[in-house]
Scaffold this active site. Structure first.
Site, mmCIF file in Angstrom:
data_model
loop_
_atom_site.group_PDB
_atom_site.id
_atom_site.type_symbol
_atom_site.label_atom_id
_atom_site.label_comp_id
_atom_site.label_asym_id
_atom_site.label_seq_id
_atom_site.Cartn_x
_atom_site.Cartn_y
_atom_site.Cartn_z
ATOM 1 N N THR A 199 -6.010 30.763 34.952
ATOM 2 C CA THR A 199 -5.799 31.420 33.927
ATOM 3 C C THR A 199 -6.961 31.664 32.968
ATOM 4 O O THR A 199 -7.427 30.645 32.828
ATOM 5 C CB THR A 199 -4.766 30.859 33.181
ATOM 6 O OG1 THR A 199 -3.232 30.834 33.941
ATOM 7 C CG2 THR A 199 -4.352 31.730 31.737
ATOM 8 N N ARG A 252 8.035 35.536 40.117
ATOM 9 C CA ARG A 252 7.609 34.104 39.766
ATOM 10 C C ARG A 252 6.723 34.479 38.570
ATOM 11 O O ARG A 252 5.740 35.371 38.408
ATOM 12 C CB ARG A 252 6.676 33.588 40.693
ATOM 13 C CG ARG A 252 6.211 32.155 40.342
ATOM 14 C CD ARG A 252 4.862 32.293 39.952
ATOM 15 N NE ARG A 252 4.292 30.770 39.935
ATOM 16 C CZ ARG A 252 3.422 30.690 39.058
ATOM 17 N NH1 ARG A 252 2.597 31.605 38.592
ATOM 18 N NH2 ARG A 252 2.888 29.302 38.921
ATOM 19 N N VAL A 253 7.084 33.720 37.505
ATOM 20 C CA VAL A 253 6.288 33.698 36.196
ATOM 21 C C VAL A 253 5.837 32.148 35.985
ATOM 22 O O VAL A 253 6.595 31.364 36.253
ATOM 23 C CB VAL A 253 7.110 33.940 35.058
ATOM 24 C CG1 VAL A 253 6.331 33.915 33.783
ATOM 25 C CG2 VAL A 253 7.355 35.581 35.215
ATOM 26 N N GLY A 254 4.409 31.975 35.567
ATOM 27 C CA GLY A 254 3.936 30.719 35.523
ATOM 28 C C GLY A 254 3.899 30.490 33.841
ATOM 29 O O GLY A 254 4.683 30.798 33.263
ATOM 30 N N ASP A 255 3.312 29.330 33.644
ATOM 31 C CA ASP A 255 3.148 29.039 32.257
ATOM 32 C C ASP A 255 2.324 29.878 31.329
ATOM 33 O O ASP A 255 2.718 29.664 29.999
ATOM 34 C CB ASP A 255 2.333 27.566 32.016
ATOM 35 C CG ASP A 255 0.942 27.629 32.633
ATOM 36 O OD1 ASP A 255 0.694 28.182 33.647
ATOM 37 O OD2 ASP A 255 -0.068 27.521 31.826
ATOM 38 N N GLY A 290 1.176 26.322 37.190
ATOM 39 C CA GLY A 290 2.007 26.620 35.856
ATOM 40 C C GLY A 290 3.488 25.947 35.971
ATOM 41 O O GLY A 290 4.158 25.295 35.170
HETATM 42 N N1 GLY Z 1 -1.355 28.598 35.250
HETATM 43 C C1 GLY Z 1 -1.261 29.934 35.909
HETATM 44 C C2 GLY Z 1 0.210 30.129 36.805
HETATM 45 O O1 GLY Z 1 0.470 28.944 37.146
HETATM 46 O O2 GLY Z 1 0.614 31.137 36.974
#
Ligand code: GLY
Length: 316
Positions: free
Chosen positions: A151, A179-182, A205
């Site tokens: 990121t 899917r959504v990350g952090d 994430g």
């Molecule tokens: N840190 C980015 C993700 O896992 O999507």
């Protein structure tokens, strides 16, 4: 007066350089982080953010981004958005809303369309080829499909003591649709309070969000702990917790900046980052874990050259 800016990964160098010019001439931290992140989103050879970002398992580029203003705590975020050029600007616009500040998928796209944001097919030929090669490798070598989740996260302090943070990513390569990350999640991928400081995380994430690492970093900075000690504490204590509870910890790195312009980084893998302030020109640093400390050095010319070679190498 002091200004300072810190960003994850080498890919932020050009953006941080442009943002530094803005900050030198009295520009705001909010404009600086948006400007810098947009430049990363626009560059086709950065394969984990924006245009050229690697796709999900259906070969669709779904993007996550966020923006936070440290004076007002205004937050805007998008998750899994497709076919828009600058997700970070959509996130910043959402931060001005009273309700509906975090939109995902179709809802985020509808909002972006209604607010006149530029549409763009974010899948490059190069990203598509990397996807096709990965599919072959998974079949032939029985590899885990998942890879790469860098990121861009940028924290900034301007001369008026205003702080802001922004993040943007295409997330985990080969992720499931939706899917959504952090990175767009407040407190996990980013957090900032102009009266204390800010933080942005990068890495896996699924693990970062288990520890709400960016909020934890800002909370610790409130106790007047130096950002370097904060960054190390957050990464190593949480990695150890994950290992105790789950037997493993994914890649995790964090950049921290307090409202005095002091900064720090913590990482459990090799990690590059950028820092600049009124005295230091934007530079690339390489950080490594060593026990429960993070050490860093300025990147050598060889490293920088080989980075450029690697990201632009022809694909067979
Ligand atoms: N840190 C980015 C993700 O896992 O999507």
């Amino acid at each position: 007066m002091n200004w300072a800016i810190i960003a994850t990964w080498r890919m932020a160098l050009e953006g941080v350089s442009a943002a530094s010019e803005l900050l030198k001439s009295g520009g705001s931290a909010s404009d600086a982080v948006e400007t810098a992140v947009k430049m990363v989103e626009d560059y086709p050879l950065y394969k984990s953010v924006g245009y050229g970002g690697l796709p999900n398992e259906n070969c669709e580029v779904e993007l996550d981004a966020a923006f936070m203003d440290g004076d007002t705590f205004s937050i805007g975020a998008v998750g899994g958005i497709k076919d828009f050029k600058n997700p970070v600007s959509i996130a910043r616009k959402l931060s001005l809303e009273r309700f509906n500040i975090f939109l995902v998928g179709n809802g985020a796209e509808e909002y972006a369309h209604k607010n006149g944001f530029e549409r763009k097919n974010m899948l490059t030929d190069r990203a598509k080829r990397i996807y096709e090669k990965r599919i072959e490798e998974i079949k032939n070598k029985n590899l885990s499909p998942y890879d790469g989740h860098d990121t861009v996260g940028i924290v900034c302090l301007d001369i008026n003591k205003h702080m802001a943070v922004a993040t943007s990513t295409s997330g985990l390569f080969m992720k499931k649709r939706g899917r959504v990350g952090d990175s767009p999640i407040p407190g996990s991928g980013f957090y900032v309070d102009s009266l204390i400081g800010g933080a942005a995380a990068t890495g896996l994430g699924e693990d970062i969000m288990k520890g709400c690492l960016s909020y934890e970093a800002v909370r610790l900075m409130e106790n007047d702990i130096h950002p370097q000690d904060v960054a190390e504490k957050v990464i190593y204590e949480f990695s150890s917790k994950l290992i105790k509870k789950r037997g493993k910890a994914g890649a995790m790195s964090i950049v921290c900046l307090n409202n005095k312009g002091e900064w720090g980084v913590g990482t459990n893998v090799e990690f590059s980052f950028i820092f600049a302030n009124e005295k230091i020109e934007p530079k690339v640093y390489l950080a490594y874990p060593k026990g429960s400390s993070t050490i860093y050095t300025e990147a050598t010319k060889e490293w920088l050259d080989s980075y450029l070679k690697r990201i632009s190498a022809p694909l067979d």
